[in-house]
Scaffold this motif. Structure first.
Motif, PDB file in Angstrom:
ATOM      1  N   GLY A 235      82.069  77.716 -70.490  1.00  0.00           N
ATOM      2  CA  GLY A 235      83.369  78.088 -69.953  1.00  0.00           C
ATOM      3  C   GLY A 235      83.529  79.594 -69.851  1.00  0.00           C
ATOM      4  N   LEU A 236      84.556  79.993 -69.110  1.00  0.00           N
ATOM      5  CA  LEU A 236      84.931  81.408 -68.977  1.00  0.00           C
ATOM      6  C   LEU A 236      86.379  81.526 -69.466  1.00  0.00           C
ATOM      7  CD1 LEU A 236      83.422  82.288 -65.458  1.00  0.00           C
ATOM      8  CD2 LEU A 236      82.477  82.861 -67.713  1.00  0.00           C
ATOM      9  N   PRO A 237      86.572  81.794 -70.757  1.00  0.00           N
ATOM     10  CA  PRO A 237      87.920  81.764 -71.339  1.00  0.00           C
ATOM     11  C   PRO A 237      88.684  83.088 -71.248  1.00  0.00           C
ATOM     12  CG  PRO A 237      86.304  82.074 -73.070  1.00  0.00           C
ATOM     13  CD  PRO A 237      85.528  81.936 -71.781  1.00  0.00           C
TER      14      PRO A 237
ATOM     15  N   ILE B 173      88.153  79.159 -64.310  1.00  0.00           N
ATOM     16  CA  ILE B 173      88.616  80.493 -64.703  1.00  0.00           C
ATOM     17  C   ILE B 173      90.103  80.485 -65.032  1.00  0.00           C
ATOM     18  CG2 ILE B 173      88.990  82.849 -63.845  1.00  0.00           C
ATOM     19  CD1 ILE B 173      86.314  82.448 -62.252  1.00  0.00           C
ATOM     20  N   MET B 174      90.905  79.797 -64.225  1.00  0.00           N
ATOM     21  CA  MET B 174      92.354  79.817 -64.424  1.00  0.00           C
ATOM     22  C   MET B 174      92.800  78.997 -65.631  1.00  0.00           C
ATOM     23  SD  MET B 174      94.080  79.973 -60.626  1.00  0.00           S
ATOM     24  CE  MET B 174      93.176  78.632 -59.856  1.00  0.00           C
TER      25      MET B 174
ATOM     26  N   ILE C 135      83.660  73.049 -70.219  1.00  0.00           N
ATOM     27  CA  ILE C 135      83.135  71.803 -69.681  1.00  0.00           C
ATOM     28  C   ILE C 135      81.902  71.398 -70.475  1.00  0.00           C
ATOM     29  CG2 ILE C 135      84.044  72.244 -67.364  1.00  0.00           C
ATOM     30  CD1 ILE C 135      81.198  72.965 -66.484  1.00  0.00           C
ATOM     31  N   THR C 136      81.612  70.116 -70.451  1.00  0.00           N
ATOM     32  CA  THR C 136      80.448  69.603 -71.167  1.00  0.00           C
ATOM     33  C   THR C 136      79.173  69.872 -70.374  1.00  0.00           C
ATOM     34  OG1 THR C 136      80.547  67.443 -70.092  1.00  0.00           O
ATOM     35  CG2 THR C 136      81.847  67.736 -72.119  1.00  0.00           C
ATOM     36  N   ALA C 137      78.058  69.688 -71.031  1.00  0.00           N
ATOM     37  CA  ALA C 137      76.768  69.855 -70.362  1.00  0.00           C
ATOM     38  C   ALA C 137      76.635  68.868 -69.203  1.00  0.00           C
ATOM     39  CB  ALA C 137      75.628  69.663 -71.357  1.00  0.00           C
TER      40      ALA C 137
END
Length: 260
Positions: A132-134, A163-164, A169-171
């Motif tokens: 993810g991109l937190p 991004i929002m 997410i899982t693999a």
């Protein structure tokens, strides 16, 4: 070169680079980014190294993000410099290496960790990995190429959502979205990337480096990827690897490429 934050293992043409800050879930700080740059530069210049693997130490994290404590009090100018320098010496550098680079995602790949994985030429994930991109949850955006590479890999809509929402997410979901090439049990991760590395090493290093350059050209502003492909295709004809590959094919034997 003394390494404090990474481990370098060399065996049979494969360089395995292990980010080793387990107490910080292998988070990237300035020192680690610099060590990675210097180590990757050395292996990319070594003709005996045919494939690079980047992974994290332990079983919890590939890289769980950037080291937030290091930049929490930065000004706008310092933040801009942080992103620009990081992209230059590590993330863009990895993407444009002539040696194939595989990310072996063995756990959390968040923020700068996912950005590093996306800069690699392709990705393998263990089934416990989360990506993810937190950054938006911290009041900032991805700064090491995440907004660009994620949308290139999985499409604009999915990238916008990740991004929002700042979610993980899982693999398996990453595989379905095209973010990773393979998902395997964690116990099989080493065997999987070693098998893929050995398959790559059977082929011409000069041709692979030209192919990397041509594929990347398609995503470079102002560059015509077809023109780069045509030029690189022609350049291959002047290499010893081309002569060896075509001769071996005609003689019905396995080629022995020298990378020249």
């Amino acid at each position: 070169m003394a390494l404090e934050n990474i481990i370098l293992e060399l065996e049979k043409g494969i360089a395995t680079i292990i980010i080793n800050r387990p107490e910080k879930l292998n988070a990237l700080n300035k020192a680690t980014i610099q060590e990675l740059h210097e180590t990757l530069k050395l292996v990319d210049e070594n003709p005996d190294i045919r494939v690079v693997i980047i992974t994290g130490s332990g079983e919890k994290a590939f890289v769980a993000g950037a080291d937030i404590a290091e930049f929490a009090h930065f000004s706008a100018e310092e933040g801009t410099e942080l992103a620009a320098k990081g992209q230059q010496i590590l993330f863009d550098f990895v993407e444009n290496m002539k040696t194939p680079v595989i990310a072996a995602i063995n756990g959390f790949a968040l923020g700068g960790g996912l950005e590093l994985a996306m800069a690699c030429h392709f990705r393998i994930a263990s089934d416990n990995a989360k990506m993810g991109l937190p950054e938006t949850s911290l009041g900032v955006i991805p700064g090491y190429g995440g907004t660009q590479r994620l949308s290139q890999l999985i499409g604009k809509g999915r990238a916008m959502e990740m991004i929002m929402t700042a979610g993980m997410i899982t693999a398996e979901d990453a595989y379905k979205a095209g973010l990773v090439n393979h998902v395997v049990p964690q116990a099989d991760l080493f065997a999987t990337y070693t098998t893929l590395a050995n398959r790559i090493m059977k082929n011409s290093p000069t041709a692979i480096s030209k192919a990397i350059e041509a594929v990347n050209a398609n995503f470079t502003t102002g560059v015509n990827g077809f023109d780069v492909e045509i030029k690189n295709f022609g350049d291959c004809f002047a290499t010893e690897d081309f002569k060896e590959g075509t001769t071996a094919f005609l003689e019905k034997r396995k080629a022995e490429f020298k990378g020249k």
